[in-house]
Design a protein around this motif. Structure first.
Motif, mmCIF file in Angstrom:
data_model
loop_
_atom_site.group_PDB
_atom_site.id
_atom_site.type_symbol
_atom_site.label_atom_id
_atom_site.label_comp_id
_atom_site.label_asym_id
_atom_site.label_seq_id
_atom_site.Cartn_x
_atom_site.Cartn_y
_atom_site.Cartn_z
ATOM 1 N N LEU A 140 0.528 -1.356 0.574
ATOM 2 C CA LEU A 140 -0.018 0.010 -0.235
ATOM 3 C C LEU A 140 0.888 1.377 0.052
ATOM 4 O O LEU A 140 0.421 2.118 1.070
ATOM 5 C CB LEU A 140 -1.026 -0.355 0.883
ATOM 6 C CG LEU A 140 -1.892 -1.185 1.280
ATOM 7 C CD1 LEU A 140 -2.641 -0.851 2.500
ATOM 8 C CD2 LEU A 140 -3.358 -1.236 -0.261
ATOM 9 N N GLY A 141 1.711 1.068 -0.656
ATOM 10 C CA GLY A 141 2.800 1.985 -0.496
ATOM 11 C C GLY A 141 2.726 3.011 -2.290
ATOM 12 O O GLY A 141 1.868 3.185 -3.037
ATOM 13 N N LEU A 142 3.866 3.351 -2.158
ATOM 14 C CA LEU A 142 3.785 4.772 -3.967
ATOM 15 C C LEU A 142 3.359 3.563 -4.838
ATOM 16 O O LEU A 142 2.951 4.429 -5.862
ATOM 17 C CB LEU A 142 4.918 5.358 -3.603
ATOM 18 C CG LEU A 142 5.161 6.823 -2.791
ATOM 19 C CD1 LEU A 142 6.695 6.984 -2.973
ATOM 20 C CD2 LEU A 142 4.561 7.441 -2.444
ATOM 21 N N SER A 143 3.697 2.217 -4.826
ATOM 22 C CA SER A 143 4.061 1.211 -5.859
ATOM 23 C C SER A 143 2.282 1.183 -6.583
ATOM 24 O O SER A 143 1.603 1.013 -6.937
ATOM 25 C CB SER A 143 4.948 0.534 -5.994
ATOM 26 O OG SER A 143 6.055 1.211 -6.245
ATOM 27 N N PHE A 144 1.687 0.887 -5.346
ATOM 28 C CA PHE A 144 0.650 0.805 -4.917
ATOM 29 C C PHE A 144 -0.594 1.639 -5.855
ATOM 30 O O PHE A 144 -1.036 1.876 -6.365
ATOM 31 C CB PHE A 144 0.303 0.231 -3.364
ATOM 32 C CG PHE A 144 -1.629 0.678 -3.578
ATOM 33 C CD1 PHE A 144 -2.650 -0.024 -4.042
ATOM 34 C CD2 PHE A 144 -2.263 1.609 -3.060
ATOM 35 C CE1 PHE A 144 -4.039 0.008 -3.514
ATOM 36 C CE2 PHE A 144 -3.319 2.435 -2.442
ATOM 37 C CZ PHE A 144 -4.846 1.170 -3.248
ATOM 38 N N PHE A 145 -0.616 3.141 -5.148
ATOM 39 C CA PHE A 145 -1.080 4.323 -5.703
ATOM 40 C C PHE A 145 -0.729 4.773 -7.380
ATOM 41 O O PHE A 145 -1.760 4.776 -7.708
ATOM 42 C CB PHE A 145 -0.803 4.786 -5.195
ATOM 43 C CG PHE A 145 -1.401 5.743 -3.675
ATOM 44 C CD1 PHE A 145 -2.569 6.066 -3.257
ATOM 45 C CD2 PHE A 145 -0.142 5.164 -2.406
ATOM 46 C CE1 PHE A 145 -3.109 6.126 -2.216
ATOM 47 C CE2 PHE A 145 -0.964 5.418 -1.162
ATOM 48 C CZ PHE A 145 -2.407 5.648 -0.695
ATOM 49 N N ASP A 146 0.521 4.118 -7.843
ATOM 50 C CA ASP A 146 0.868 4.103 -9.126
ATOM 51 C C ASP A 146 0.106 3.394 -9.875
ATOM 52 O O ASP A 146 -0.589 2.953 -11.312
ATOM 53 C CB ASP A 146 2.227 3.323 -9.660
ATOM 54 C CG ASP A 146 2.783 5.281 -8.571
ATOM 55 O OD1 ASP A 146 2.822 6.398 -8.718
ATOM 56 O OD2 ASP A 146 4.014 4.553 -9.291
#
Length: 615
Positions: A231-237
């Motif tokens: 659920l970090g930055l790659s998730f948002f991407d």
């Protein structure tokens, strides 16, 4: 003189600029050839212009530069130039029109609409880097040449008084080599190998940790489920590519809440992590990018007073905490407690041997005390009955801004302390035991969750997607397994083990870990196997050793050898994370930036020498 730069991203470009400007001033070499080598060209792997335009940066555009200007304290010449925002509002439009970019129309619209405290697309930063490279060409005089080779460097071999750099098709001699690498894929863990084998057997889609702009969702059908682990930055991407990237849109209702307008092409996104909560969103930037708080606890004088690595790790982390708490209470008093003499109370907070006691004896209500446990572990905060309530609280606190918002301003203190923390790391002020426990452990854990999250708009979008039923968050303790009967991946959370989901798509939504021991990067593997480079290790109590995952470098010179010095062979950037601290940031204007300073340090050393190297 021939200098090879391995990597053509921000670090490689800054190093090239430092070389050119030093040569312009000193005329040190009769002829200077600079060769940048990167298989992705200028901008490197992370910043291609033609990546999905909906992906945005994690830093405001007025806080991004490639120019080494004042107030940087460097040996080489200071040269002013436009930061990303200034360029967007000046030369960007004409530059973009002159280049046949795939997303040209979107970029042109973006530069017209971009705000100084908004968030530029990664595509635009890639274009800025290409513009900067063309600008560097205009700075060359008759003694210099600069070019880029789209090749993968596989070996760097000391030879005679220099080096030979080997790519897939070339052997290139060099007097100096500066390697500036990014994140690299690793060998699969046992679990990843098991999941990958299952995917191949069942013809499923399994994506191991990699760069998010490279996720391939072309075979993922509308309404089909996809599991995102992380659920970090790659998730948002990933979420952004699967929603905005598929034609979805947002609007604001009468209460100014974001509402998602589905295109009908979206999948069902099932996501989770061990914590179960996404990273905290960044507070609204309402102050100049060069504005930084003055430390009261983790001061330069206090750090420098520890000359012989006798700093207590516990005191170090306490002082970081007190800096964050000071920023919180400073804004809280102004916002909610006008009757309190803020100057008097905060001065007592600084001087006290027990700052927490000062707060406890004040008029501040217990419910407003800064609570580290509740911040780092949102489940422990009773007021959050659901992740939706957590997101609403996060949005509200972020909207209050860095200047006036108690929590947003407090989390920004981590950024204001970066140089102070680096003084501790690079000065090796902590024992290896305390370094592992308090910095690589506690500080990194807190900092990554609280301070390096996505822009606030991404949190608003996630809240809207939950309401629209596009995204489902599992809860804490995410588990992933395989189901031999159905031939699919299966996921659930320990918080709600009875609710399980299945999918033929599983994405490890995170970047590869920095791990020299398991990296697939051929250059790092060659440097280690030939004992040109070494893995960074901590010497712990009880004669224990702990590898940090970093490539060892001398923190004063950025050279890579321990047992012998390879003159003018430099290694910096992401693969040194663990030896250095926070190596992923791009250069910032208006401060004495560590990326710009390091590039200048390396180049200055090359220019001070006679231009030869010894292996």
């Amino acid at each position: 003189m021939k200098i090879i730069l391995v990597g053509a991203g921000p670090r490689g470009l800054v190093a090239a600029e430092r070389i050119i400007e030093q040569q312009r001033v000193t005329k040190r070499f009769d002829h200077l050839k600079i060769v940048m080598i990167d298989p992705y060209g200028v901008g490197g792997r992370v910043w291609p212009v033609d990546q999905p335009h909906e992906l945005i940066m994690n830093t405001t555009p007025d806080y991004i530069t490639l120019f080494t200007a004042a107030p940087n304290k460097v040996h080489g010449p200071l040269v002013s130039g436009a930061n990303l925002y200034e360029w967007a509002k000046s030369g960007a439009y004409d530059f973009i029109r002159e280049h046949d970019y795939q997303n040209q129309d979107k970029l042109l619209t973006e530069v017209e609409m971009l705000q100084y405290n908004g968030y530029a697309s990664r595509s635009l930063y890639g274009a800025y880097q290409q513009w900067f490279y063309e600008y560097l060409q205009t700075r060359l005089d008759q003694t210099m040449e600069l070019r880029v080779l789209k090749e993968t460097v596989k070996m760097v071999i000391p030879q005679n008084n220099g080096y030979v750099v080997k790519t897939g098709s070339l052997l290139l001699p060099a007097n100096a080599v500066i390697m500036a690498l990014g994140h690299n894929e690793n060998e699969l863990t046992d679990e990843q190998q098991r999941l990958n084998d299952f995917a191949e057997k069942q013809r499923l889609h399994y994506v191991t940790p990699t760069q998010p702009q490279e996720y391939d969702f072309s075979n993922l059908q509308p309404k089909q489920s996809v599991i995102l682990r992380g659920l970090g930055l790659s998730f948002f991407d990933a979420v952004t590519m699967l929603t905005r990237g598929r034609g979805g849109n947002y609007h604001r209702d009468s209460a100014d809440n974001l509402v998602y307008e589905a295109s009908g092409r979206e999948p069902l996104i099932i996501a989770g992590s061990r914590r179960g909560y996404p990273l905290h969103g960044k507070g609204l930037s309402d102050r100049p990018s060069s504005t930084h708080a003055v430390p009261h606890f983790l001061t330069t004088d206090w750090i420098k007073s520890h000359l012989d690595q006798d700093m207590s790790g516990q005191e170090f982390i306490d002082r970081v905490h007190y800096e964050v708490e000071y920023a919180y209470y400073e804004r809280l008093i102004k916002k909610n407690y006008p009757q309190i003499n803020a100057s008097k109370l905060l001065n007592e907070f600084i001087k006290s041997n027990n700052p927490d006691e000062v707060i406890q004896q004040s008029e501040i209500d217990v419910k407003d005390y800064f609570n580290w446990q509740e911040l780092v572990d949102p489940q422990s905060k009773p007021q959050f009955d659901s992740v939706e309530e957590y997101l609403e609280h996060d949005i509200d606190t972020a909207k209050q801004g860095l200047t006036n918002g108690p929590y947003a301003g407090a989390m920004a203190m981590y950024h204001d302390l970066y140089d102070q923390i680096r003084l501790v790391v690079d000065g090796q002020k902590l024992t290896d035991d305390d370094y592992l426990k308090f910095l690589l452990g506690q500080l990194n854990h807190e900092h990554s969750f609280l301070s390096v999250g996505p822009p606030m708009i991404r949190i608003e979008e996630l809240r809207a997607l939950l309401d629209a039923g596009i995204v489902k968050l599992l809860g804490s303790g995410m588990k992933v397994d395989t189901n031999e009967e159905t031939g699919k991946f299966q996921t659930w959370s320990q918080q709600n083990p009875g609710q399980k989901y299945e999918s033929s798509y599983l994405v490890e939504a995170r970047l590869p870990q920095v791990n020299a021991q398991t990296t697939k990067n051929p250059l790092i593997k060659q440097l280690l196997s030939n004992r040109i480079a070494y893995q960074h290790q901590l010497q712990l109590s009880g004669d224990r050793r702990q590898k940090t995952g970093a490539v060892y470098v001398d923190v004063q010179t950025e050279r890579i050898s321990q047992e012998h010095i390879n003159r003018h062979l430099y290694f910096w950037g992401v693969p040194t994370e663990g030896r250095h601290w926070l190596m992923t940031a791009s250069p910032h204007p208006g401060i004495n930036d560590v990326v710009l300073r390091t590039a200048d340090l390396i180049v200055t050393e090359i220019f001070r020498d006679n231009g030869t190297s010894t292996g």
